[in-house]
Design an enzyme around this catalytic site. Structure first.
Site, short mmCIF file in Angstrom:
data_model
loop_
_atom_site.label_atom_id
_atom_site.label_comp_id
_atom_site.label_asym_id
_atom_site.label_seq_id
_atom_site.Cartn_x
_atom_site.Cartn_y
_atom_site.Cartn_z
N LEU A 14 63.57 34.24 96.96
CA LEU A 14 63.29 33.56 96.22
C LEU A 14 61.61 33.96 96.18
CD1 LEU A 14 65.08 30.56 96.22
CD2 LEU A 14 65.67 32.28 94.18
N GLU A 15 61.44 33.66 95.22
CA GLU A 15 59.66 33.69 95.06
C GLU A 15 58.74 32.45 94.98
OE1 GLU A 15 55.60 34.55 93.66
OE2 GLU A 15 56.20 36.40 93.65
N LEU A 16 58.74 31.45 95.23
CA LEU A 16 57.87 29.66 94.56
C LEU A 16 57.09 29.71 94.48
CD1 LEU A 16 61.38 28.39 96.50
CD2 LEU A 16 61.66 29.40 93.74
N CYS A 49 50.34 33.09 91.52
CA CYS A 49 51.00 32.22 92.66
C CYS A 49 50.08 32.67 93.97
CB CYS A 49 52.41 33.10 93.14
SG CYS A 49 52.41 35.28 93.06
#
Length: 244
Positions: A14-16, A49
Site C-alpha cells: 500500500l502507498e497511501l 503523492c
C-alpha cells in the site's frame, strides 16, 4: 487490506497519503532551496503523492526565503498544460478545486497568514492560484492535513534547534517522504537518520530512480515500489529441509 483478508489472504502493498516535511536550514544554498522548494510543492499543481506538505524554515533565513518564493510564484505562467511555456495547469476536477478553496479558508480562519493565492483563478477551467501560507502553527488543520494541491505551508523554527524541528517534522501520522537542505553533511546524515519517512531527499526533491526503493512508513503504508525490494513483493520464500 480488508478485502484481501476476506478473499484469499493475498499479499498487499500500500502507498497511501503523505504530509511530507521539508526542513530548510540557514546554511543551505538558498537559491537552490527556493527553486527546489517550489518544485516540491507546485510540481504537477501539487497533485503529487510526495509533495512537500509542510516546509520548516530556519528563523534567520525565513523572511528572505518567503520573499524569494513569492517573487518566483508571481512569475509563474498559468495556462494550457499542453503549452510548453505553461508553469501551472488546472486541477484534476471540480470537487478537488472546491476542496482547495475550503482548505485555504480554514487556514485563514485558524490564523495562518495568506501571503499569496488562495483562490480559484478567474478564467475557464479548474485553475487554482499557487498559494503560500506563513505563520502556520503545529495545531492548525493545514499543518496536519494533506491538500494535494499547489499550497505551500511554511513554519519557522529557532536557529540551531535541530532536535525540536525534527520532533515537529515527525509529529504526523504519515511518513511517505521528506527533505533537507543544508551544506553540513553531518547535519544531513543526522537528520535523515532521524526523519520517520520512507524517502529522504537531501539538497534536492522529487528525484526518484527505478533502482531506489520507494514506499512509506506509518499511515503512508507499507511495501516498496522500485528497486530490488519491489521484486520481493512478488516473490515467496520457501524452505526445504531434508536429510540424506
Amino acid at each position: 487490506m480488508k478485502s484481501c483478508a476476506l478473499s484469499n489472504v493475498k499479499k498487499v502493498s500500500l502507498e497511501l497519503g503523505g504530509k511530507s516535511p521539508l526542513i530548510i536550514f540557514a546554511d543551505c544554498d538558498l537559491s537552490k532551496a527556493v527553486q527546489m522548494g517550489m518544485s516540491s510543492v507546485f510540481f504537477n499543481k501539487g497533485e503529487n503523492c510526495i509533495a512537500a506538505g509542510r516546509l520548516f524554515v530556519e528563523d534567520s533565513i525565513h523572511d528572505q526565503f518567503v520573499q524569494k518564493v513569492v517573487e518566483e510564484v508571481r512569475k509563474m505562467k498559468i495556462g494550457n498544460p499542453l503549452d510548453r511555456d505553461t508553469n501551472h495547469g488546472p486541477q484534476n476536477h471540480q470537487a478537488h478545486l472546491q476542496k482547495l478553496v475550503e482548505y485555504c479558508q480554514c487556514g485563514v480562519e485558524e490564523g495562518a497568514t495568506l501571503v499569496c493565492g488562495g483562490s480559484q483563478v478567474a478564467r475557464p477551467g479548474f485553475f487554482f492560484e499557487p498559494t503560500v501560507f506563513t505563520d502556520v502553527e503545529d495545531h492548525m488543520f493545514i499543518a496536519k492535513e494533506e491538500s494535494f494541491g499547489p499550497i505551500m505551508i511554511i513554519s519557522r523554527f529557532a536557529d540551531g534547534d535541530v532536535d525540536t524541528v525534527l520532533s515537529r517534522a515527525n509529529a504526523t501520522e504519515f511518513g511517505l517522504a521528506s527533505g533537507i537542505f543544508t551544506r553540513d553533511i553531518n547535519k544531513a546524515l543526522y537528520v535523515s537518520d532521524k526523519l520517520e519517512a520512507g524517502t529522504v531527499f537531501v539538497n534536492t526533491y522529487n528525484k526518484t530512480d527505478v533502482a531506489a526503493p520507494f514506499g512509506g512508513f506509518k499511515q503512508s503504508g507499507f511495501g516498496k515500489d522500485l528497486g530490488e525490494a519491489a521484486l520481493n513483493e512478488y516473490l515467496r520464500v520457501k524452505t526445504v529441509t531434508f536429510e540424506y
